[in-house]
Design an enzyme around this catalytic site. Structure first.
Site, PDB file in Angstrom:
ATOM      1  N   HIS A 137       0.846  -1.197   0.000  1.00 27.76           N
ATOM      2  CA  HIS A 137       0.000   0.000   0.000  1.00 27.76           C
ATOM      3  C   HIS A 137       0.879   1.244   0.000  1.00 27.76           C
ATOM      4  O   HIS A 137       2.094   1.151   0.165  1.00 27.76           O
ATOM      5  CB  HIS A 137      -0.984   0.007   1.170  1.00 27.76           C
ATOM      6  CG  HIS A 137      -0.378   0.047   2.534  1.00 27.76           C
ATOM      7  ND1 HIS A 137       0.393  -0.973   3.047  1.00 27.76           N
ATOM      8  CD2 HIS A 137      -0.423   0.994   3.519  1.00 27.76           C
ATOM      9  CE1 HIS A 137       0.778  -0.681   4.276  1.00 27.76           C
ATOM     10  NE2 HIS A 137       0.310   0.521   4.577  1.00 27.76           N
TER      11      HIS A 137
ATOM     12  N   HIS B  11       1.276   3.939   1.922  1.00 27.37           N
ATOM     13  CA  HIS B  11       1.806   4.663   3.080  1.00 27.37           C
ATOM     14  C   HIS B  11       3.334   4.693   3.029  1.00 27.37           C
ATOM     15  O   HIS B  11       3.984   3.717   2.670  1.00 27.37           O
ATOM     16  CB  HIS B  11       1.324   4.022   4.382  1.00 27.37           C
ATOM     17  CG  HIS B  11      -0.120   4.277   4.660  1.00 27.37           C
ATOM     18  ND1 HIS B  11      -0.836   3.557   5.594  1.00 27.37           N
ATOM     19  CD2 HIS B  11      -0.999   5.174   4.121  1.00 27.37           C
ATOM     20  CE1 HIS B  11      -2.088   4.010   5.621  1.00 27.37           C
ATOM     21  NE2 HIS B  11      -2.199   4.986   4.734  1.00 27.37           N
TER      22      HIS B  11
ATOM     23  N   ASP C 236       5.717   4.514   5.104  1.00 31.40           N
ATOM     24  CA  ASP C 236       6.546   3.548   5.823  1.00 31.40           C
ATOM     25  C   ASP C 236       6.534   2.175   5.144  1.00 31.40           C
ATOM     26  O   ASP C 236       7.115   1.216   5.678  1.00 31.40           O
ATOM     27  CB  ASP C 236       6.121   3.439   7.296  1.00 31.40           C
ATOM     28  CG  ASP C 236       4.711   2.937   7.495  1.00 31.40           C
ATOM     29  OD1 ASP C 236       3.852   3.193   6.624  1.00 31.40           O
ATOM     30  OD2 ASP C 236       4.440   2.299   8.529  1.00 31.40           O
ATOM     31  N   HIS C 237       5.919   2.090   3.982  1.00 32.66           N
ATOM     32  CA  HIS C 237       5.979   0.867   3.175  1.00 32.66           C
ATOM     33  C   HIS C 237       6.505   1.151   1.765  1.00 32.66           C
ATOM     34  O   HIS C 237       7.273   0.367   1.228  1.00 32.66           O
ATOM     35  CB  HIS C 237       4.596   0.208   3.102  1.00 32.66           C
ATOM     36  CG  HIS C 237       4.137  -0.306   4.413  1.00 32.66           C
ATOM     37  ND1 HIS C 237       4.249  -1.632   4.789  1.00 32.66           N
ATOM     38  CD2 HIS C 237       3.605   0.333   5.479  1.00 32.66           C
ATOM     39  CE1 HIS C 237       3.787  -1.778   6.032  1.00 32.66           C
ATOM     40  NE2 HIS C 237       3.405  -0.595   6.466  1.00 32.66           N
TER      41      HIS C 237
ATOM     42  N   HIS D  86      -7.558  -1.041   5.911  1.00 34.55           N
ATOM     43  CA  HIS D  86      -6.501  -0.110   6.308  1.00 34.55           C
ATOM     44  C   HIS D  86      -6.428   1.043   5.304  1.00 34.55           C
ATOM     45  O   HIS D  86      -6.317   2.200   5.686  1.00 34.55           O
ATOM     46  CB  HIS D  86      -5.173  -0.851   6.384  1.00 34.55           C
ATOM     47  CG  HIS D  86      -4.028  -0.021   6.880  1.00 34.55           C
ATOM     48  ND1 HIS D  86      -3.985   0.512   8.154  1.00 34.55           N
ATOM     49  CD2 HIS D  86      -2.877   0.383   6.267  1.00 34.55           C
ATOM     50  CE1 HIS D  86      -2.863   1.195   8.305  1.00 34.55           C
ATOM     51  NE2 HIS D  86      -2.176   1.138   7.168  1.00 34.55           N
TER      52      HIS D  86
ATOM     53  N   ASP E  90      -0.202  -4.032   6.108  1.00 35.19           N
ATOM     54  CA  ASP E  90      -0.868  -3.566   7.327  1.00 35.19           C
ATOM     55  C   ASP E  90      -2.316  -4.034   7.402  1.00 35.19           C
ATOM     56  O   ASP E  90      -3.130  -3.423   8.099  1.00 35.19           O
ATOM     57  CB  ASP E  90      -0.820  -2.034   7.394  1.00 35.19           C
ATOM     58  CG  ASP E  90       0.549  -1.505   7.776  1.00 35.19           C
ATOM     59  OD1 ASP E  90       1.468  -2.326   7.963  1.00 35.19           O
ATOM     60  OD2 ASP E  90       0.705  -0.278   7.867  1.00 35.19           O
TER      61      ASP E  90
ATOM     62  N   HIS F 271       4.685  -5.213  10.065  1.00 40.74           N
ATOM     63  CA  HIS F 271       5.244  -4.640  11.299  1.00 40.74           C
ATOM     64  C   HIS F 271       5.441  -5.721  12.352  1.00 40.74           C
ATOM     65  O   HIS F 271       4.707  -6.723  12.383  1.00 40.74           O
ATOM     66  CB  HIS F 271       4.297  -3.587  11.885  1.00 40.74           C
ATOM     67  CG  HIS F 271       4.198  -2.321  11.105  1.00 40.74           C
ATOM     68  ND1 HIS F 271       5.007  -1.235  11.348  1.00 40.74           N
ATOM     69  CD2 HIS F 271       3.385  -1.970  10.086  1.00 40.74           C
ATOM     70  CE1 HIS F 271       4.688  -0.251  10.509  1.00 40.74           C
ATOM     71  NE2 HIS F 271       3.705  -0.678   9.736  1.00 40.74           N
TER      72      HIS F 271
END
Length: 248
Positions: A54, A56, A58-59, A110, A131, A170
């Site tokens: 996805h 975001h 942090d990915h 998410h 996530d 995560h």
């Protein structure tokens, strides 16, 4: 098929996916491009593609840097918000990377474009769940609804073979288990799993069968969770325990 977890940031995982038959590698969610490229370099194999769960940061935040370093990479994702994407995927799209068979599973909740990657190599099966599904938990509902997350977890992912290895985005396992024990503490399978994970630095992979047995967000049909949440509607059970987890 071999999977190498690459810890990134404070608690993220990128993954290096090795196709041993085709002698090539792909990476999943390479947020820290430098770390991921170093692991890829150590394999001495051809680097072919990026699988993004996805958009975001942090990915997907390493996509631009990693494609600048290796311009010929194919970058897969769910919508135009994924940086450097070259291949947009839809639900149940299937494709091959070397000898690996891959199915894109759109798992809303998410986000409204999250993708889980289900990959088969003979009898070996893995799922990269970003996530959407964590060990013992699920992602926050930033863009989707409880109904979306219910379908993602309890319809789509629950239908995968039980021995499918789950690699989440995560390392949230210990905090997820602390919460899970407050709503499903009589679950012996959960208590046993908590004990096994106590000293583990990396809790990946889990399996779909273990998640069905221990993850409260995939046990929303269980009478104990329905009693705690005050509803027999499994979607509402998920909604209530997600709200409880948000405030935990």
């Amino acid at each position: 098929m071999k999977v190498i977890p690459v810890p990134c940031l404070s608690d993220n995982y990128a993954y290096v996916l090795i196709d041993e038959k085709a002698q090539q590698v792909s990476v999943v969610d390479p947020v820290d491009a430098d770390k991921v490229l170093e692991v890829v370099k150590q394999t001495n194999l051809a680097f072919k593609s990026v699988l993004t769960t996805h958009h975001h940061a942090d990915h997907s935040g390493g996509n631009a840097k990693i494609t600048s370093a290796v311009p010929e990479l194919a970058v897969y994702g769910g919508d135009s918000r994924v940086p450097a994407m070259t291949q947009q995927l839809h639900d149940n799209d299937t494709f091959t990377l070397g000898s690996l068979s891959i199915r894109a599973i759109k798992t809303f909740g998410h986000t409204t474009s999250s993708i889980c990657y289900y990959i088969e190599d003979g009898d070996d099966r893995v799922a990269f769940t970003g996530d959407t599904l964590f060990v013992g938990g699920c992602g926050r509902l930033f863009e989707g609804s409880p109904q979306d997350m219910y379908e993602s977890l309890n319809v789509k992912l629950a239908a995968l073979p039980g021995d499918t290895k789950v690699y989440a985005g995560h390392e949230y396992t210990r905090s997820n288990f602390k919460f899970a024990l407050t709503v499903d503490g009589d679950n012996q399978a959960l208590r046993d799993k908590v004990e096994r994970c106590t000293d583990a630095q990396c809790t990946m992979p889990n399996t779909i069968a273990e998640e069905l047995a221990t993850n409260p967000f995939m046990r929303v049909h269980q009478p104990g969770l329905q009693k705690i949440t005050g509803t027999t509607d499994p979607v509402q059970v998920l909604a209530v325990i997600r709200q409880m987890k948000d405030q935990f």
